[in-house]
Design a protein around this motif. Structure first.
Motif, PDB file in Angstrom:
ATOM      1  N   UNK A 263      49.845  36.871  39.071  1.00  0.00           N
ATOM      2  CA  UNK A 263      49.834  35.423  39.235  1.00  0.00           C
ATOM      3  C   UNK A 263      48.555  34.914  39.897  1.00  0.00           C
ATOM      4  N   UNK A 264      48.685  33.872  40.715  1.00  0.00           N
ATOM      5  CA  UNK A 264      47.516  33.232  41.325  1.00  0.00           C
ATOM      6  C   UNK A 264      46.812  34.147  42.317  1.00  0.00           C
ATOM      7  N   UNK A 265      47.541  35.051  42.928  1.00  0.00           N
ATOM      8  CA  UNK A 265      46.934  36.014  43.854  1.00  0.00           C
ATOM      9  C   UNK A 265      45.925  36.871  43.109  1.00  0.00           C
ATOM     10  N   UNK A 266      46.312  37.334  41.938  1.00  0.00           N
ATOM     11  CA  UNK A 266      45.402  38.121  41.100  1.00  0.00           C
ATOM     12  C   UNK A 266      44.173  37.295  40.719  1.00  0.00           C
ATOM     13  N   UNK A 267      44.391  36.062  40.292  1.00  0.00           N
ATOM     14  CA  UNK A 267      43.285  35.196  39.880  1.00  0.00           C
ATOM     15  C   UNK A 267      42.286  34.982  41.006  1.00  0.00           C
ATOM     16  N   UNK A 268      42.806  34.765  42.204  1.00  0.00           N
ATOM     17  CA  UNK A 268      41.925  34.509  43.345  1.00  0.00           C
ATOM     18  C   UNK A 268      41.089  35.740  43.679  1.00  0.00           C
ATOM     19  N   UNK A 269      41.722  36.908  43.778  1.00  0.00           N
ATOM     20  CA  UNK A 269      40.981  38.127  44.110  1.00  0.00           C
ATOM     21  C   UNK A 269      39.946  38.461  43.044  1.00  0.00           C
ATOM     22  N   UNK A 270      40.310  38.322  41.782  1.00  0.00           N
ATOM     23  CA  UNK A 270      39.364  38.617  40.705  1.00  0.00           C
ATOM     24  C   UNK A 270      38.207  37.620  40.683  1.00  0.00           C
ATOM     25  N   UNK A 271      38.479  36.377  41.096  1.00  0.00           N
ATOM     26  CA  UNK A 271      37.401  35.393  41.183  1.00  0.00           C
ATOM     27  C   UNK A 271      36.386  35.818  42.237  1.00  0.00           C
ATOM     28  N   UNK A 272      36.857  36.356  43.361  1.00  0.00           N
ATOM     29  CA  UNK A 272      35.953  36.822  44.406  1.00  0.00           C
ATOM     30  C   UNK A 272      35.189  38.079  43.982  1.00  0.00           C
ATOM     31  N   UNK A 273      35.822  38.908  43.176  1.00  0.00           N
ATOM     32  CA  UNK A 273      35.189  40.161  42.743  1.00  0.00           C
ATOM     33  C   UNK A 273      34.120  39.933  41.681  1.00  0.00           C
ATOM     34  N   UNK A 274      34.204  38.810  40.982  1.00  0.00           N
ATOM     35  CA  UNK A 274      33.209  38.537  39.952  1.00  0.00           C
ATOM     36  C   UNK A 274      33.454  39.357  38.694  1.00  0.00           C
ATOM     37  N   UNK A 275      32.604  39.192  37.678  1.00  0.00           N
ATOM     38  CA  UNK A 275      32.807  39.903  36.413  1.00  0.00           C
ATOM     39  C   UNK A 275      32.508  41.388  36.510  1.00  0.00           C
ATOM     40  N   UNK A 276      33.023  42.124  35.542  1.00  0.00           N
ATOM     41  CA  UNK A 276      32.737  43.560  35.437  1.00  0.00           C
ATOM     42  C   UNK A 276      31.433  43.735  34.668  1.00  0.00           C
ATOM     43  N   UNK A 277      30.524  44.496  35.231  1.00  0.00           N
ATOM     44  CA  UNK A 277      29.244  44.765  34.557  1.00  0.00           C
ATOM     45  C   UNK A 277      29.302  46.155  33.932  1.00  0.00           C
ATOM     46  N   UNK A 278      29.234  46.191  32.629  1.00  0.00           N
ATOM     47  CA  UNK A 278      29.298  47.467  31.906  1.00  0.00           C
ATOM     48  C   UNK A 278      27.892  47.989  31.624  1.00  0.00           C
TER      49      UNK A 278
END
Length: 278
Positions: A263-278
């Protein structure tokens, strides 16, 4: 490197405050809008938004967030809002409100660590490095019993680069690691504190990657630890933590967080982590 992602064209703090107020109005809270704004503003920008919100609506933004949000996302957003120093002070206060650390050596180490004004630049004093490595050996492995005061003095007074150099010198001079010496010569909270200081000095990215992995492994997730590490490191060095995590666990930190949160908890943490760089 930080992973905080700030839009190239920012709206003004006043406009952000207005959008947050609108997100709070009506039935329920538009949590997605709250996250989209606050998770992409640095500490200075968040402080300006708080000032504008207070001036425009005569209430504290943090109090409104506390009343509108709930659960893990509420705790994460409220931890994110303060400046880093205030946040750290709150985290320490909360930690001390639990079980009191009633171990003299650990308490002395913590008090010394927060009291000493350390040089934190990159330069290393090679002469001091060898002298400190020798002092630690004499205080631990070479003698019967442990001279805890020497460990406390060196671990609290030396910078992270200096302590990392001491660890390397110790291995070169005595053929065993300083970590092993700490483990064999100390115990309990004192051992844990020394090892944490040493691991953060040698490779903070690797240390926090392990903390995050431990928080997510097994049944259930330690949401408190997960939140604390991601929130407190997002403006500092999360890019390095992500690299160390993927190197050690063969999985991106983003993917791990995605699978262990919701849910929103996941969205918030992933927003702070930024995109995955491959």
């Amino acid at each position: 490197m930080a992973t905080l992602s700030i839009p190239p064209v920012l709206t003004s703090p006043r406009d952000d405050a207005v959008q947050l107020y609108k997100a709070f109005k009506g039935f329920g809270c538009d949590t997605a809008t709250v996250i989209n704004i606050l998770a992409h503003r640095d500490a200075t920008q968040r402080a300006l938004i708080e000032q504008e919100y207070r001036a425009m609506y005569s209430e504290e933004l943090k109090k409104r967030l506390a009343s509108e949000l709930s659960g893990d996302v509420k705790r994460a957003v409220l931890l994110w809002m303060p400046d880093p120093a205030s946040r750290d002070a709150t985290t320490v206060r909360n930690a001390l409100s639990g079980d009191v650390i009633d171990i003299k050596a650990a308490t002395e180490l913590l008090l010394a660590y927060i009291s000493v004004m350390r040089y934190e630049g990159p330069e290393v004093d090679r002469i001091m490095t060898e002298a400190d490595a020798k002092s630690l050996y004499k205080a631990g492995e070479k003698k019967l019993g442990t001279d805890e005061k020497t460990f406390i003095r060196i671990f609290s007074e030396r910078s992270r680069p200096q302590l990392a150099a001491i660890s390397s010198a110790y291995h070169s001079m005595y053929g065993s690691s300083l970590k092993k010496a700490v483990k064999s010569e100390t115990s309990g909270h004192f051992e844990f504190a020394l090892l944490t200081i040493l691991r953060c000095a040698e490779n903070p990215g690797k240390y926090f990657a392990k903390v995050l992995h431990n928080a997510m492994k097994g049944i259930g997730t330690d949401d408190s630890t997960l939140t604390r590490v991601i929130v407190t490191r997002a403006e500092i060095d999360t890019q390095y933590i992500k690299a160390e995590y993927e190197k050690k666990y063969r999985k991106s930190l983003n993917d791990a967080v995605h699978s262990e949160t919701s849910s929103h908890f996941r969205t918030f943490l992933l927003s702070l982590l930024g995109p995955v760089h491959r």
